[in-house]
Design a protein around this motif. Structure first.
Motif, short mmCIF file in Angstrom:
data_model
loop_
_atom_site.label_atom_id
_atom_site.label_comp_id
_atom_site.label_asym_id
_atom_site.label_seq_id
_atom_site.Cartn_x
_atom_site.Cartn_y
_atom_site.Cartn_z
N ALA A 350 0.83 -1.21 0.00
CA ALA A 350 0.00 0.00 0.00
C ALA A 350 0.86 1.26 0.00
O ALA A 350 0.59 2.21 -0.75
CB ALA A 350 -0.94 -0.01 1.21
N THR A 351 1.91 1.27 0.83
CA THR A 351 2.76 2.47 0.89
C THR A 351 3.58 2.62 -0.40
O THR A 351 3.83 3.74 -0.84
CB THR A 351 3.70 2.39 2.11
N ARG A 352 3.98 1.47 -1.00
CA ARG A 352 4.71 1.55 -2.26
C ARG A 352 3.81 2.12 -3.35
O ARG A 352 4.24 2.96 -4.17
CB ARG A 352 5.20 0.17 -2.68
N THR A 353 2.56 1.68 -3.38
CA THR A 353 1.62 2.18 -4.39
C THR A 353 1.37 3.68 -4.21
O THR A 353 1.32 4.42 -5.21
CB THR A 353 0.29 1.42 -4.28
N ARG A 354 1.21 4.10 -2.96
CA ARG A 354 0.99 5.54 -2.71
C ARG A 354 2.19 6.35 -3.18
O ARG A 354 2.04 7.39 -3.83
CB ARG A 354 0.72 5.79 -1.23
N TYR A 355 3.40 5.87 -2.86
CA TYR A 355 4.59 6.59 -3.31
C TYR A 355 4.63 6.65 -4.83
O TYR A 355 4.89 7.71 -5.42
CB TYR A 355 5.87 5.91 -2.78
N ALA A 356 4.39 5.52 -5.49
CA ALA A 356 4.46 5.48 -6.95
C ALA A 356 3.45 6.43 -7.58
O ALA A 356 3.76 7.11 -8.58
CB ALA A 356 4.22 4.04 -7.44
#
Length: 554
Positions: A350-356
């Motif tokens: 989830a945090t990777r997706t938000r960053y991306a």
């Protein structure tokens, strides 16, 4: 905009009261006269770092005050109210530094921090120093300029938070994988501890109540005997205190007709009679209630012993047992989260997706801003004797991303030393770099929201026709903003709407700087001095008049 600048005992300045006008103004004077000191004083009152050496020799303290008109600056007014400063009558910034280097700051008469000065200054004044071109060689300065120009600072800040959340999630997942056995052992120990404490069921206020009840039960016999003995002394029908007090009240009351002076004594006796009656009733109720209960005494003693055993085991006071239970439960919950590998993997995703998502938005916005900035700066460069030069903003991919996004920003120049675009630091000479810096500053300042722009000798290294272009560019900026430029070029000064001259004087008190507001004749003389040096001829004055006329009509 800036309406007044007052300076006291600052470096070479003893007293100056300045009232900058609207439009484009220049500050001129001989080298070493103190032109840049005025810019330093403005930076000082706007919160820049400073040292004790700023206090003029012989002075007790340096003091700078700046007044601003907030008519078109609703955001500043809102900031003042949000920070509990008066916002009804403009803005007055004041900063004082004593000879020892201690500094104090004020906003509209109220004490303020330097951070608060810097915060409000961001919306008021933009200062371009004479060495600003040097900072443009740094990658972080280039990225900051691009993001600020494109109003992307908030998005970059949001992305930075997303980056740190992603890194933290990955770190937690790695730790969980490495410490699985240790965490399982800790969870087992805490499970047993929580179970034991919950079985005990000890409340925070129970310890004092338990001890009080134990004292009462343990001394029940002596309590009953003592209360009954007291009742015998007080309530005996014939010899008790109550009977004797009643008799005393009757006798004193009978004497009141003879001497009223006994009224106070009679009143006190009657009060004692009432109090004795009430205390007797309380003692009787207590005697009826108190009972010898060996079974309850045994229960209380077992409860106290169990509580003390548990407290000694965990090395806390009995009163600390409830807090220990809460800490254990909280840690169990944390361990539950850190050992739930599926949940940790989901958080990483989830945090990777938000960053991306944010990184893509920032990259797309930067690409748009970079293209527009490149076009505008290239256009201005053509006017600054950099014909054929092309300014580009390259966005270089960063493997794995960063807190600042998926790319590194690099300013590049093409057409000056060959056709291929190369890094600004590797291509431009000192003079070229100064002019490129000026072009960038002019373009970015046009997009800025601050009402006052200050340029401190950013025209170093240019002259002739290029200097005239610089003057016209600054004059164009002055149509919408208040622009002040410290300059040594007559071509730039001639384009100004108004002009100050700084002089350095020597007297009994030492060296000091003085400032003159030049009228039309004074401007002719100053432009002529800048053109001709020590000896000013009629031809030089005529040339100065022509420059002023041309500058005013461009």
């Amino acid at each position: 905009m800036l309406t007044r600048l007052t300076i006291r005992d600052f470096v070479l300045v003893d007293r100056l009261d300045l009232a900058p006008a609207r439009g484009f103004g220049t500050l001129t004077g001989e080298t070493g006269a103190g032109k840049s000191i005025l810019v330093d004083a403005l930076a000082f009152v706007l919160g820049e770092r400073a040292e004790a050496g700023l206090v003029r020799a012989g002075g007790e303290r340096a003091e700078v005050t700046a007044e601003f008109d907030l008519a078109a600056l609703a955001t500043v007014t809102d900031w003042l109210r949000a920070n509990d400063f008066d916002a009804d009558e403009g803005l007055l910034l004041r900063r004082v530094m004593d000879a020892g280097g201690r500094s104090r700051a004020y906003i509209n008469g109220s004490p303020a921090t330097l951070q608060q000065l810097r915060e409000v200054a961001e919306a008021l004044v933009d200062i371009h120093g004479q060495h600003a071109h040097q900072s443009l060689l740094r990658a972080d300065a280039q990225r900051a300029l691009l993001d600020t120009h494109g109003d992307l600072d908030a998005l970059r800040g949001e992305l930075g938070e997303a980056w740190r959340a992603w890194r933290a999630a990955e770190s937690a997942r790695a730790v969980a994988g490495e410490n699985a056995e240790a965490l399982a052992a800790e969870r087992e120990r805490l499970d047993w501890q929580v179970s034991e404490l919950e079985r005990l069921g000890f409340a925070g206020d129970e310890w004092s109540a338990l001890n009080a009840e134990h004292r009462r039960l343990a001394h029940a016999t002596s309590l009953i005997e003592g209360v009954r003995a007291a009742l015998d002394l007080v309530a005996d029908d014939e010899s008790g205190s109550a009977s004797r007090l009643d008799l005393a009240v009757e006798r004193v009351d009978a004497l009141l007709d003879v001497d009223p002076a006994l009224a106070e004594a009679a009143e006190l006796l009657r009060s004692a009679q009432v109090n004795l009656s009430e205390s007797t009733s309380i003692l009787r109720r207590y005697a009826d209630r108190v009972d010898i209960d060996p079974q309850r005494l045994d229960e209380v003693e077992r409860r106290i012993e169990a509580t003390l055993d548990c407290a000694r085991k965990y090395r806390v006071t009995p009163e600390g047992l409830p807090a220990l239970l809460e800490v254990a439960k909280k840690r169990l919950a944390e361990i539950g989260e850190t050992t739930d590998l599926a949940a940790l993997d989901a958080r990483v995703a989830a945090t990777r997706t938000r960053y991306a998502t944010l990184a893509q938005r920032l990259s797309e916005s930067r690409a748009t801003v970079a293209a527009a900035l490149g076009t505008e700066v290239s256009r201005v460069m053509q006017q600054l004797a950099l014909a054929g030069g092309r300014f580009e903003v390259a966005l270089l991919p960063v493997s794995g991303g960063s807190a600042n996004g998926d790319e590194q920003v690099e300013f590049r120049i093409a057409g000056l030393s060959g056709g291929e675009a190369r890094s600004l630091a590797k291509v431009a000479s000192g003079g070229e770099l100064s002019r490129i810096s000026l072009a960038i500053q002019v373009v970015t300042s046009q997009a800025a929201r601050v009402p006052t722009l200050v340029f401190d000798e950013v025209d170093v290294g240019i002259g002739g026709g290029v200097a005239e272009v610089v003057g016209r560019l600054l004059r164009e900026l002055g149509r919408e903003r208040q622009v002040l430029c410290v300059t040594h070029l007559p071509q730039v000064a001639a384009c100004a709407d108004w002009q100050w001259r700084v002089l350095k004087e020597n007297d009994a008190s030492g060296v000091r700087s003085r400032l003159l507001t030049l009228d039309a004749l004074g401007r002719v003389e100053e432009i002529a001095r800048m053109l001709g040096g020590v000896e000013i001829t009629a031809i030089t004055r005529q040339h100065a008049e022509e420059m002023l006329t041309t500058g005013a009509t461009d």
